[in-house]
Write an enzyme that holds these catalytic residues in place. Structure first.
Site, PDB file in Angstrom:
ATOM      1  N   GLY A  34      25.805  16.150  76.981  1.00 26.25           N
ATOM      2  CA  GLY A  34      24.320  16.337  76.966  1.00 26.25           C
ATOM      3  C   GLY A  34      24.210  17.780  77.510  1.00 26.25           C
ATOM      4  N   GLY A  58      33.315  22.080  72.218  1.00 23.14           N
ATOM      5  CA  GLY A  58      32.939  22.070  70.666  1.00 23.14           C
ATOM      6  C   GLY A  58      31.570  22.679  70.369  1.00 23.14           C
ATOM      7  CB  THR A  73      36.699  19.919  67.900  1.00 21.98           C
ATOM      8  OG1 THR A  73      36.557  18.776  67.161  1.00 21.98           O
ATOM      9  CG2 THR A  73      36.992  20.988  67.103  1.00 21.98           C
ATOM     10  CG  ASP A 126      36.889  15.385  65.000  1.00 22.04           C
ATOM     11  OD1 ASP A 126      37.995  14.639  65.214  1.00 22.04           O
ATOM     12  OD2 ASP A 126      35.729  15.091  65.181  1.00 22.04           O
ATOM     13  CG  MET A 151      39.084   9.935  67.213  1.00 21.01           C
ATOM     14  SD  MET A 151      39.042  10.728  68.865  1.00 21.01           S
ATOM     15  CE  MET A 151      37.493  11.011  68.854  1.00 21.01           C
ATOM     16  N   GLY A 152      37.457  11.620  63.321  1.00 19.52           N
ATOM     17  CA  GLY A 152      36.919  12.643  62.343  1.00 19.52           C
ATOM     18  C   GLY A 152      35.450  12.245  61.814  1.00 19.52           C
ATOM     19  NE  ARG A 153      29.960  12.835  65.273  1.00 14.19           N
ATOM     20  CZ  ARG A 153      29.178  11.830  65.620  1.00 14.19           C
ATOM     21  NH1 ARG A 153      29.684  10.772  66.199  1.00 14.19           N
ATOM     22  NH2 ARG A 153      27.840  11.978  65.317  1.00 14.19           N
ATOM     23  CD  GLU A 167      34.994   9.380  64.696  1.00 11.72           C
ATOM     24  OE1 GLU A 167      34.462   8.505  65.642  1.00 11.72           O
ATOM     25  OE2 GLU A 167      35.319  10.403  65.313  1.00 11.72           O
ATOM     26  CE1 TYR A 177      36.501   6.884  74.002  1.00 13.36           C
ATOM     27  CE2 TYR A 177      36.701   4.582  73.359  1.00 13.36           C
ATOM     28  CZ  TYR A 177      35.894   5.664  73.598  1.00 13.36           C
ATOM     29  OH  TYR A 177      34.475   5.518  73.300  1.00 13.36           O
TER      30      TYR A 177
END
Length: 413
Positions: A131, A155, A184, A186, A229-231, A282, A335
């Protein structure tokens, strides 16, 4: 490309093996090609902007966890303290929220004792959060505390915030050096060939894939499905697949796939081999799920639908329809993967990123992130990160290696 600076550096650093400010590293090095952007080479300078005895630095870690955060904090402090003799280093707690005194989180004074042994721990000793922060209040706080240098470890979202802090300080004519350390797992930050934490995450992901393979091959009709993980980028899935060599299907965001083609290929595999291992990033297959406008997290990222549970349900339904009994084993180690300590390779990378960040800040560079191209560390103006996206190229050796390791057929759209 011109690197933002607070002004002329006039103080002799006394450091050995310094780097000339005029040295540049090209974005591209292919023979005969356009070199693209020319980046300033990172490293210690002969002259520095800040007087170490009168300088106070701050460190903040933001966003999700990543292996190596404590290593970066430790190396930033060690270079500042022993390398330059900086007067004081503050650690702002709880991410960007810690820059706002209204949140009541008093910063820690970092000392050699404070960082003792933290590099052997996962997570971040300073804490983190997602945030934004009220930029004006944050800069007010930095000025009031006499902070001359701020290191932002995070990031893309973190570095966008860093750019806002730098711009606000510049508007007020306050000489604040803001230098980002890209974070990151990723591995998808622009102008960074390899981000710290990536190989530690791959190593942990391989352990999970090994367990999934053991489960699958030990049960007739066993299918091990692992969500990694890996948006938006499939680097963890690709790297873990190649390292494991026991994955039969790898699915990543950059290569949209047809569900019916995938299920047919999986059925063929199960009829022939009676077991299979699937690794899915993901962010893969989001176009297959019902997506409305979608909620966003505190960092402004679109919250993804769960491709892992979706695939599990689709696989179970398909094999029930065709009358082939299967036993699903579903793993979601997100996690587990991101909260582990850094391995040796990442520990070395963390140290180098941190030390180059300190050299940049002491030389008066600001509004920059430390990049890593062609095995060289560079200064990347933060503004460039907003316009450059790093993804796994389906035509690259990365993806060809995945296809060779899995033997999976083309199920792409």
């Amino acid at each position: 490309m011109e690197t933002p600076s607070l002004g002329q550096a006039t103080i002799v650093s006394g450091l050995h093996h310094t780097v000339d400010d005029g040295l540049r590293i090209p974005e591209r090095i292919e023979s005969g090609s356009d070199p693209g952007i020319l980046f300033e080479l990172a490293g210690p300078r002969e002259k520095i902007f800040f007087d170490p005895a009168k300088t106070r630095a701050g460190i903040v870690t933001c966003g999700g966890l990543c292996p190596g955060l404590n290593n970066v904090i430790r190396s930033l402090f060690l270079e500042l303290h022993y390398g330059y003799g900086i007067a004081e280093v503050l650690g702002f707690r709880g991410g960007y929220a810690g820059l706002d005194p209204a949140n009541g989180a008093e910063p820690a004074t970092i000392t050699p004792e404070y960082i003792e042994g933290i590099h052997r721990q996962g997570g971040t000793i300073l804490g983190t959060s997602r945030g934004p922060v009220d930029i004006e209040r944050a800069v007010d706080n930095l000025i009031r505390r006499g902070v001359n240098i701020l290191f932002t470890v995070g990031g893309d979202g973190t570095q966008r915030g860093a750019n806002a802090l730098y711009q606000e300080a510049r508007r007020r004519n306050h000489p604040l050096s803001v230098v980002g350390v890209p974070k990151t797992i990723d591995n998808d930050v622009g102008f960074v060939a390899r981000t710290f934490g990536y190989f530690s995450a791959v190593e942990e992901a391989v352990r999970v894939l090994d367990r999934a393979h053991t489960e699958a091959r030990s049960t007739p009709g066993g299918i091990g499905l692992v969500k990694l993980m890996g948006r938006h980028a499939g680097f963890i899935t690709a790297g873990a697949t190649i390292a494991s060599q026991d994955v039969n299907f790898a699915l990543i965001p950059e290569v949209p796939f047809r569900l019916d083609s995938f299920l047919e290929a999986l059925e063929k595999r199960m009829r022939q081999k009676t077991h299979a291992v699937i690794a899915v990033a993901e962010g893969a297959g989001q176009e297959l799920l019902e997506c409305g406008e979608g909620a966003k997290d505190a960092s402004g990222n679109l919250m993804l639908k769960d491709i892992g549970l979706f695939l599990k349900g689709q696989i179970e339904r398909h094999f029930k329809e065709v009358g082939v009994p299967v036993v699903m084993r579903y793993f979601d180690p997100s996690y587990l993967v991101r909260s582990c300590p850094a391995n040796c390779e990442d520990a070395l990378l963390c140290d180098l990123f941190a030390r180059h960040a300190v050299h940049a800040a002491m030389a008066g560079k600001t509004g920059v992130v430390i990049g890593f191209l062609h095995e060289r560390f560079i200064h990347v103006p933060i503004e460039l990160l907003a316009v450059h996206v790093k993804r796994l190229d389906p035509d690259s050796g990365w993806w060809r290696s995945v296809l060779a390791a899995t033997g999976q057929p083309d199920c792409s759209v």
